[in-house]
Design an enzyme around this catalytic site. Sequence first.
Site, PDB file in Angstrom:
ATOM      1  N   SER A 138       0.860  -1.165   0.000  1.00 41.03           N
ATOM      2  CA  SER A 138       0.000   0.000   0.000  1.00 41.03           C
ATOM      3  C   SER A 138       0.903   1.224   0.000  1.00 41.03           C
ATOM      4  O   SER A 138       1.753   1.368   0.871  1.00 41.03           O
ATOM      5  CB  SER A 138      -0.869  -0.038   1.261  1.00 41.03           C
ATOM      6  OG  SER A 138      -1.614   1.145   1.366  1.00 41.03           O
TER       7      SER A 138
ATOM      8  N   LYS B  95      -1.180  -1.121  -4.441  1.00 43.95           N
ATOM      9  CA  LYS B  95      -2.349  -0.313  -4.087  1.00 43.95           C
ATOM     10  C   LYS B  95      -1.869   1.101  -3.809  1.00 43.95           C
ATOM     11  O   LYS B  95      -0.848   1.279  -3.137  1.00 43.95           O
ATOM     12  CB  LYS B  95      -3.004  -0.917  -2.852  1.00 43.95           C
ATOM     13  CG  LYS B  95      -3.897   0.004  -2.052  1.00 43.95           C
ATOM     14  CD  LYS B  95      -4.657  -0.787  -1.013  1.00 43.95           C
ATOM     15  CE  LYS B  95      -4.689  -0.089   0.327  1.00 43.95           C
ATOM     16  NZ  LYS B  95      -5.378  -0.902   1.342  1.00 43.95           N
TER      17      LYS B  95
ATOM     18  N   LYS C 268      -3.060   5.014  -2.414  1.00 41.73           N
ATOM     19  CA  LYS C 268      -4.071   5.817  -1.737  1.00 41.73           C
ATOM     20  C   LYS C 268      -4.443   6.978  -2.661  1.00 41.73           C
ATOM     21  O   LYS C 268      -3.563   7.555  -3.323  1.00 41.73           O
ATOM     22  CB  LYS C 268      -3.512   6.351  -0.416  1.00 41.73           C
ATOM     23  CG  LYS C 268      -3.145   5.261   0.581  1.00 41.73           C
ATOM     24  CD  LYS C 268      -4.393   4.620   1.172  1.00 41.73           C
ATOM     25  CE  LYS C 268      -4.020   3.684   2.315  1.00 41.73           C
ATOM     26  NZ  LYS C 268      -5.218   3.114   2.965  1.00 41.73           N
TER      27      LYS C 268
ATOM     28  N   ASP D 117      -7.282   2.992  -3.072  1.00 40.54           N
ATOM     29  CA  ASP D 117      -7.996   3.037  -1.790  1.00 40.54           C
ATOM     30  C   ASP D 117      -8.265   4.493  -1.448  1.00 40.54           C
ATOM     31  O   ASP D 117      -7.334   5.289  -1.318  1.00 40.54           O
ATOM     32  CB  ASP D 117      -7.137   2.382  -0.694  1.00 40.54           C
ATOM     33  CG  ASP D 117      -7.859   2.315   0.651  1.00 40.54           C
ATOM     34  OD1 ASP D 117      -9.042   2.712   0.726  1.00 40.54           O
ATOM     35  OD2 ASP D 117      -7.222   1.862   1.632  1.00 40.54           O
TER      36      ASP D 117
ATOM     37  N   GLU E 192     -11.216   0.564  -3.442  1.00 45.54           N
ATOM     38  CA  GLU E 192     -11.448   0.256  -2.029  1.00 45.54           C
ATOM     39  C   GLU E 192     -12.067   1.454  -1.303  1.00 45.54           C
ATOM     40  O   GLU E 192     -11.586   2.575  -1.416  1.00 45.54           O
ATOM     41  CB  GLU E 192     -10.104  -0.125  -1.374  1.00 45.54           C
ATOM     42  CG  GLU E 192     -10.245  -0.549   0.078  1.00 45.54           C
ATOM     43  CD  GLU E 192      -8.907  -0.954   0.701  1.00 45.54           C
ATOM     44  OE1 GLU E 192      -7.920  -1.116  -0.038  1.00 45.54           O
ATOM     45  OE2 GLU E 192      -8.868  -1.100   1.930  1.00 45.54           O
TER      46      GLU E 192
ATOM     47  N   ASP F 182     -13.668  -1.800   3.290  1.00 45.15           N
ATOM     48  CA  ASP F 182     -12.743  -1.887   4.415  1.00 45.15           C
ATOM     49  C   ASP F 182     -13.453  -1.288   5.635  1.00 45.15           C
ATOM     50  O   ASP F 182     -14.081  -2.009   6.421  1.00 45.15           O
ATOM     51  CB  ASP F 182     -11.454  -1.119   4.040  1.00 45.15           C
ATOM     52  CG  ASP F 182     -10.457  -0.955   5.175  1.00 45.15           C
ATOM     53  OD1 ASP F 182     -10.778  -1.282   6.327  1.00 45.15           O
ATOM     54  OD2 ASP F 182      -9.330  -0.485   4.921  1.00 45.15           O
TER      55      ASP F 182
ATOM     56  N   LYS G  81      -9.585  -6.899   8.290  1.00 46.74           N
ATOM     57  CA  LYS G  81      -8.530  -6.485   9.223  1.00 46.74           C
ATOM     58  C   LYS G  81      -8.882  -7.025  10.600  1.00 46.74           C
ATOM     59  O   LYS G  81      -9.999  -6.820  11.089  1.00 46.74           O
ATOM     60  CB  LYS G  81      -8.426  -4.960   9.289  1.00 46.74           C
ATOM     61  CG  LYS G  81      -7.805  -4.338   8.054  1.00 46.74           C
ATOM     62  CD  LYS G  81      -7.753  -2.824   8.157  1.00 46.74           C
ATOM     63  CE  LYS G  81      -7.104  -2.234   6.908  1.00 46.74           C
ATOM     64  NZ  LYS G  81      -7.314  -0.776   6.825  1.00 46.74           N
TER      65      LYS G  81
ATOM     66  N   GLY H  52      -3.626  -3.735   6.053  1.00 50.90           N
ATOM     67  CA  GLY H  52      -2.591  -3.401   7.032  1.00 50.90           C
ATOM     68  C   GLY H  52      -2.936  -2.142   7.804  1.00 50.90           C
ATOM     69  O   GLY H  52      -3.725  -1.314   7.349  1.00 50.90           O
TER      70      GLY H  52
HETATM   71 MG    MG Z   1      -8.296   0.557   3.251  1.00 54.81          MG
END
Ligand code: MG
Length: 368
Positions: free
Chosen positions: A135, A161, A163, A188, A213, A238, A262, A290
Amino acid sequence: MRIREITLQEVRMKLVDPFETSMDRTDVRRILLVQADVDGVIGWAECVAGETPFYSPETADTAWLILRDFLWPLIKGKEFASASEVWDLLARVRGHNMAKGSLEAAVWDAEAKQKGVPLSKLIGGVRDEIACGVSIGIKESLDELAAAVQKELAAGYQRIKIKIKPGKDLDPVRRLRQDFPRIKLLVDANSAYTLNDWPLLKQLEGFYLMMIEQPLGWDDLYNHVELQKKLDTPICLDECIHTEEHARAAIELGACKIMNIKLGRVGGHTVARRIHDLCQRHGIPVWCGGMLESGIGRAHNIALSTLPNFTLAGDVAASKRYWEEDIILPEVTVSAQGTIRVPTSPGIGFEPRLERIDKLTVRKERLA
Ligand code: MG
């Protein structure tokens, strides 16, 4: 089984690189470690609550308070047959899943050690290695982002991934697709958009992402249902999934096609496994997210990721991506093929470095 005592310990650890998302920027992590002495065997876990209540309502401080004043009194002196019963013993406390999950996971580690089996096997895991992705936080420039992706691909990671947030979405994705047309890529948003933004999210579909996400509100299933109807790209949830009931509603209503599980967000291994099983029955693939964990939390994530329906590479990566020096031995390493070997020794399979942990500790409390 009975928990004789628990020890709460807050360590401060500076990240190798600050991590930026649509909701926060983290430089130094405040990590709450939990030790549970179960019939003389010590289990370890980590509370993943953050420094701020910007990802979830819990923080390291609220978790400490809830563990000390409410969860410990609920379970103190109670006899139980297995770690799988701990969740129910804590049920009177509503929410506070990260606090609950840390205590619950520590008992799982202790039980696995008592039985002399790896935690992954005790929870029903089937893999001897797990697939790893990374990520990558929001970067200042597109060049910086492309360089970060290049570095992770060179290290072997199987999927990337990034952000995103409004204003830092289409351009970064377009750039990455130019530079890396074939990689497995997802974004995400950490709830940075509203349903009104759907035309923009629709434009992302041109870049064949694996999934988008958590684009919308952190506790808003309804609008995700509406958005998923408009998108061909799978939505992965998530933040919205805190319980097995949330997971069921999300699946039945069509709010997502993939789920990120998670451990902390859902309150430990027992509920994580139930959500995993539910998703498996409905053909919804899952992966492990994570929370900028130390090696202790990372070790639990590795065990969780061995369950059969974790068919997509998760965010569980090498220690050195986060820390100059981790607090476990050996450190978590990733192979050139982007995999982590699942430990075969009892419990979480990594040894907490007690001296280093004590050196990083800013407060510690024993509850007996
Ligand atoms: Mg997330």
